[in-house]
Write an enzyme that holds these catalytic residues in place. Structure first.
Site, PDB file in Angstrom:
ATOM      1  N   TYR A  49       2.367  -6.811   1.320  1.00 40.66           N
ATOM      2  CA  TYR A  49       0.932  -7.319   2.344  1.00 40.66           C
ATOM      3  C   TYR A  49       1.068  -7.882   3.698  1.00 40.66           C
ATOM      4  CZ  TYR A  49      -0.947  -8.102  -2.716  1.00 40.66           C
ATOM      5  OH  TYR A  49      -1.511  -8.357  -3.592  1.00 40.66           O
TER       6      TYR A  49
ATOM      7  N   VAL B 228      -1.430  -9.791  -7.285  1.00 39.33           N
ATOM      8  CA  VAL B 228      -1.791 -11.231  -7.143  1.00 39.33           C
ATOM      9  C   VAL B 228      -1.851 -12.151  -8.357  1.00 39.33           C
ATOM     10  CG1 VAL B 228      -3.575 -10.857  -5.077  1.00 39.33           C
ATOM     11  CG2 VAL B 228      -4.308  -9.991  -7.090  1.00 39.33           C
TER      12      VAL B 228
ATOM     13  N   SER C 223      -1.970  -5.115  -7.381  1.00 39.52           N
ATOM     14  CA  SER C 223      -1.916  -4.460  -6.370  1.00 39.52           C
ATOM     15  C   SER C 223      -0.981  -3.447  -6.639  1.00 39.52           C
ATOM     16  CB  SER C 223      -1.357  -4.898  -5.379  1.00 39.52           C
ATOM     17  OG  SER C 223      -3.069  -4.943  -4.289  1.00 39.52           O
TER      18      SER C 223
ATOM     19  N   LYS D 242      -0.278   0.685  -7.371  1.00 40.49           N
ATOM     20  CA  LYS D 242      -0.970   1.196  -5.510  1.00 40.49           C
ATOM     21  C   LYS D 242       0.289   2.180  -5.156  1.00 40.49           C
ATOM     22  CE  LYS D 242      -3.639  -2.238  -4.156  1.00 40.49           C
ATOM     23  NZ  LYS D 242      -4.100  -3.231  -2.505  1.00 40.49           N
TER      24      LYS D 242
ATOM     25  N   TYR E  12      -9.938   2.586  -9.985  1.00 38.15           N
ATOM     26  CA  TYR E  12      -9.061   1.628  -9.257  1.00 38.15           C
ATOM     27  C   TYR E  12      -9.066  -0.084  -9.969  1.00 38.15           C
ATOM     28  CZ  TYR E  12      -7.659  -1.473  -5.588  1.00 38.15           C
ATOM     29  OH  TYR E  12      -7.277  -2.704  -4.996  1.00 38.15           O
TER      30      TYR E  12
END
Length: 341
Positions: free
Chosen positions: A256, A274, A79, A82, A204
């Site tokens: 998060y 993660v 992530s 992103k 993605y």
């Protein structure tokens, strides 16, 4: 020896002699035995990570590099990608158009929640899966290959080196990504993504499967801290007009559903993944990259959070700090008058 090589050598020698290196060594030793948390296993390939891996890297705005522990150990960016893909989407389309597809509001929901804004039907922000899929859909290119190449070229500008996609992890993500498919098709229903859904999902999954190390994460953060220019190569990675957008969303949404607590305790723009990585920056000062696979209940690296908490507190890096720090950062980086640790 060229002027650039000489400057890099001088910076390297200064970093070796700096008391800041000993500070990081002590910090690494303090948390090396802390095995709280658990390695992510919902993606089968991630479960193979060694919980003992632990690296800390700091890169300053001036290009000094401080590495402790497993800083060369490769892992998937997950992530953390992103935030940087969001920057590329902004360069491709501009702020207004991107904002029409992806909002910038924090959410207390889990990162993979199947939730869109009830009024606008947009995903809440680019740091949750829905927003990241919508952002990936915005990346320009006439083919899947061209879009991936543009993305990898962007990451190279940040890190200063070629990066690769881990194919087994990509296939593992693709083979287990049913929830992400549900999110993508829900957004297609509301016009938030184009009808090339499968191609965008592959992109993605590939961006999440890019292999990086702690030094890469520190260099990427230092590039943002340096106004979008890689402090070692001097290459611009992100248009200066969009650095503010990226780091703002990292600050409010990057950790998060721990993001609010993070701003309170650490106060630095950051993004976690993660795979065990965290990238964080003190604007105008430095970038931090940490790697430790065991995650807490929120999906963030347990050791990584501890490292960032210590750095922020000891050197007064919190964006809203007005108190005198325990240690003067410049003194500790250069060794001029630094107190003993």
């Amino acid at each position: 020896m060229s002027k650039g090589d000489f400057s890099a050598l001088a910076s390297s020698i200064q970093a070796v002699a700096s008391p800041f290196r000993q500070y990081l060594n002590d910090l690494h030793e303090r948390y090396q035995g802390a095995l709280d948390g658990a390695v992510a296993d919902y993606i089968p390939e991630l479960a193979l990570a060694d919980p003992n891996w632990f690296g800390i890297c700091v890169v300053t705005k001036g290009g000094q590099v401080f590495e402790v522990g497993d800083c060369d150990q490769l892992f998937t960016i997950q992530s953390i990608s992103k935030a940087f893909v969001y920057g590329l989407a902004l360069e491709d389309h501009g702020r207004d158009y991107v904002n029409s597809k992806v909002s910038v509001e924090p959410t207390g929901e889990a990162f993979n929640a199947i939730v869109l804004d009830e009024v606008t039907n947009r995903p809440y922000n680019p740091m949750v899966n829905a927003g990241a899929i919508a952002t990936a859909d915005l990346i320009k290119g006439d083919s899947a290959t061209e879009r991936l190449k543009r993305m990898l070229a962007m990451f190279k500008r940040y890190t200063g080196r070629e990066l690769d996609v881990n194919v087994p992890v990509f296939l593992s993500e693709k083979g287990t990504g049913f929830r992400n498919r549900a999110i993508a098709y829900l957004m297609l229903n509301f016009g938030m993504v184009t009808d090339r859904v499968d191609e965008t999902l592959d992109l993605y999954f590939q961006q999440c499967s890019i292999m990086v190390n702690a030094k890469d994460l520190a260099m990427m953060a230092a590039t943002l801290a340096n106004g979008g220019v890689n402090p070692v190569t001097g290459e611009r990675a992100l248009d200066e007009h969009y650095v503010q957008d990226v780091v703002s969303v990292m600050l409010t949404c990057g950790m998060y559903d721990y993001s609010g607590e993070w701003v309170y305790r650490v106060g630095l723009p950051a993004k976690s993944g993660v795979g065990g990585g965290i990238t964080a920056l003190a604007p105008g000062k430095l970038g931090i990259g940490t790697f430790s696979p065991p995650l807490d209940a929120k999906g963030n690296s347990y050791r990584g959070i501890k490292v960032c908490e210590n750095l922020s507190r000891d050197f007064g890096l919190h964006l809203f700090n007005v108190a005198k720090a325990s240690h003067d950062l410049d003194d500790w980086l250069t060794g001029s008058g630094a107190d003993s640790w």
